[in-house]
Design a protein around this motif. Sequence first.
Motif, PDB file in Angstrom:
ATOM      1  N   THR A   1      37.550  46.062  38.771  1.00 37.59           N
ATOM      2  CA  THR A   1      38.786  46.430  39.443  1.00 37.59           C
ATOM      3  C   THR A   1      39.439  45.154  39.953  1.00 37.59           C
ATOM      4  O   THR A   1      38.823  44.381  40.687  1.00 37.59           O
ATOM      5  CB  THR A   1      38.543  47.393  40.620  1.00 37.59           C
ATOM      6  OG1 THR A   1      37.890  48.568  40.129  1.00 37.59           O
ATOM      7  CG2 THR A   1      39.857  47.787  41.282  1.00 37.59           C
TER       8      THR A   1
ATOM      9  N   GLY B   1      48.562  52.599  41.741  1.00 40.99           N
ATOM     10  CA  GLY B   1      49.009  51.953  42.976  1.00 40.99           C
ATOM     11  C   GLY B   1      50.382  52.319  43.371  1.00 40.99           C
ATOM     12  O   GLY B   1      51.169  52.986  42.930  1.00 40.99           O
TER      13      GLY B   1
ATOM     14  N   ASN C   1      46.187  48.433  41.568  1.00 48.20           N
ATOM     15  CA  ASN C   1      44.817  48.263  41.093  1.00 48.20           C
ATOM     16  C   ASN C   1      44.801  48.338  39.578  1.00 48.20           C
ATOM     17  O   ASN C   1      45.355  49.267  38.989  1.00 48.20           O
ATOM     18  CB  ASN C   1      43.894  49.336  41.676  1.00 48.20           C
ATOM     19  CG  ASN C   1      43.682  49.136  43.152  1.00 48.20           C
ATOM     20  OD1 ASN C   1      43.226  48.086  43.580  1.00 48.20           O
ATOM     21  ND2 ASN C   1      44.024  50.132  43.949  1.00 48.20           N
ATOM     22  N   TYR C   2      44.193  47.347  38.971  1.00 49.34           N
ATOM     23  CA  TYR C   2      43.993  47.319  37.526  1.00 49.34           C
ATOM     24  C   TYR C   2      42.536  47.703  37.294  1.00 49.34           C
ATOM     25  O   TYR C   2      41.631  46.944  37.637  1.00 49.34           O
ATOM     26  CB  TYR C   2      44.238  45.916  36.969  1.00 49.34           C
ATOM     27  CG  TYR C   2      45.651  45.417  36.957  1.00 49.34           C
ATOM     28  CD1 TYR C   2      46.670  46.023  37.689  1.00 49.34           C
ATOM     29  CD2 TYR C   2      45.979  44.304  36.214  1.00 49.34           C
ATOM     30  CE1 TYR C   2      47.965  45.535  37.662  1.00 49.34           C
ATOM     31  CE2 TYR C   2      47.278  43.803  36.187  1.00 49.34           C
ATOM     32  CZ  TYR C   2      48.263  44.421  36.910  1.00 49.34           C
ATOM     33  OH  TYR C   2      49.551  43.928  36.882  1.00 49.34           O
ATOM     34  N   HIS C   3      42.319  48.885  36.743  1.00 49.28           N
ATOM     35  CA  HIS C   3      40.973  49.360  36.435  1.00 49.28           C
ATOM     36  C   HIS C   3      40.662  48.929  35.000  1.00 49.28           C
ATOM     37  O   HIS C   3      41.318  49.377  34.061  1.00 49.28           O
ATOM     38  CB  HIS C   3      40.898  50.876  36.589  1.00 49.28           C
ATOM     39  CG  HIS C   3      41.329  51.337  37.955  1.00 49.28           C
ATOM     40  ND1 HIS C   3      40.481  51.343  39.024  1.00 49.28           N
ATOM     41  CD2 HIS C   3      42.539  51.759  38.411  1.00 49.28           C
ATOM     42  CE1 HIS C   3      41.132  51.765  40.094  1.00 49.28           C
ATOM     43  NE2 HIS C   3      42.388  52.024  39.744  1.00 49.28           N
TER      44      HIS C   3
ATOM     45  N   THR D   1      42.629  43.905  42.072  1.00 49.54           N
ATOM     46  CA  THR D   1      43.673  44.324  43.001  1.00 49.54           C
ATOM     47  C   THR D   1      44.672  43.182  43.111  1.00 49.54           C
ATOM     48  O   THR D   1      44.282  42.039  43.352  1.00 49.54           O
ATOM     49  CB  THR D   1      43.079  44.664  44.379  1.00 49.54           C
ATOM     50  OG1 THR D   1      42.067  45.674  44.207  1.00 49.54           O
ATOM     51  CG2 THR D   1      44.144  45.186  45.328  1.00 49.54           C
TER      52      THR D   1
ATOM     53  N   ASP E   1      41.987  40.790  45.111  1.00 53.56           N
ATOM     54  CA  ASP E   1      40.540  41.012  45.031  1.00 53.56           C
ATOM     55  C   ASP E   1      40.159  41.302  43.579  1.00 53.56           C
ATOM     56  O   ASP E   1      40.972  41.796  42.802  1.00 53.56           O
ATOM     57  CB  ASP E   1      40.137  42.189  45.927  1.00 53.56           C
ATOM     58  CG  ASP E   1      38.633  42.287  46.143  1.00 53.56           C
ATOM     59  OD1 ASP E   1      37.940  41.251  46.051  1.00 53.56           O
ATOM     60  OD2 ASP E   1      38.140  43.396  46.412  1.00 53.56           O
TER      61      ASP E   1
ATOM     62  N   VAL F   1      50.973  46.861  46.228  1.00 51.49           N
ATOM     63  CA  VAL F   1      49.586  46.577  45.886  1.00 51.49           C
ATOM     64  C   VAL F   1      49.203  47.529  44.756  1.00 51.49           C
ATOM     65  O   VAL F   1      49.422  48.742  44.848  1.00 51.49           O
ATOM     66  CB  VAL F   1      48.657  46.760  47.105  1.00 51.49           C
ATOM     67  CG1 VAL F   1      47.197  46.623  46.696  1.00 51.49           C
ATOM     68  CG2 VAL F   1      48.999  45.733  48.184  1.00 51.49           C
TER      69      VAL F   1
ATOM     70  N   GLU G   1      48.876  41.969  44.293  1.00 49.50           N
ATOM     71  CA  GLU G   1      50.155  42.243  44.924  1.00 49.50           C
ATOM     72  C   GLU G   1      51.202  41.926  43.869  1.00 49.50           C
ATOM     73  O   GLU G   1      51.282  40.793  43.387  1.00 49.50           O
ATOM     74  CB  GLU G   1      50.362  41.369  46.154  1.00 49.50           C
ATOM     75  CG  GLU G   1      51.706  41.646  46.825  1.00 49.50           C
ATOM     76  CD  GLU G   1      51.952  40.726  47.995  1.00 49.50           C
ATOM     77  OE1 GLU G   1      51.657  41.135  49.124  1.00 49.50           O
ATOM     78  OE2 GLU G   1      52.437  39.594  47.759  1.00 49.50           O
TER      79      GLU G   1
END
Length: 107
Positions: free
Chosen positions: A73, A107, A90-92, A75, A64, A88, A77
């Motif tokens: 953001t 994550g 998350n790249y902020h 997301t 996502d 999983v 895998e």
Amino acid sequence: MKITENIEGFIKAQNEADSTAFANYFTEHATVSDEGSSYSGREEIKGWIEEATEKYNMHTKVIDFTQTGSKGTLTVEASGTFPGSPLVMNYHLEMDGTLISSLRITG
């Protein structure tokens, strides 16, 4: 889900282990925060991704992506040679135009 061209390129560079191309998606003074450590500037970011790629042989698949203004953001895998793979994550992101000025990985 619509992924911007620069984010597609960023993920492609990571998956192809092209640390120079990867680092060029960041501003000159960008910061990365990952696994309790921080990296500043393209050269440190390039060194970080080279080391992580060698250590974990990581491949990412986008799940996502959302962006509002300069914040996004991503997301993914992530799979590789690390405990719990795949994970999983998350790249902020904080963006400065089309370049990343800040990346915080959770994550």
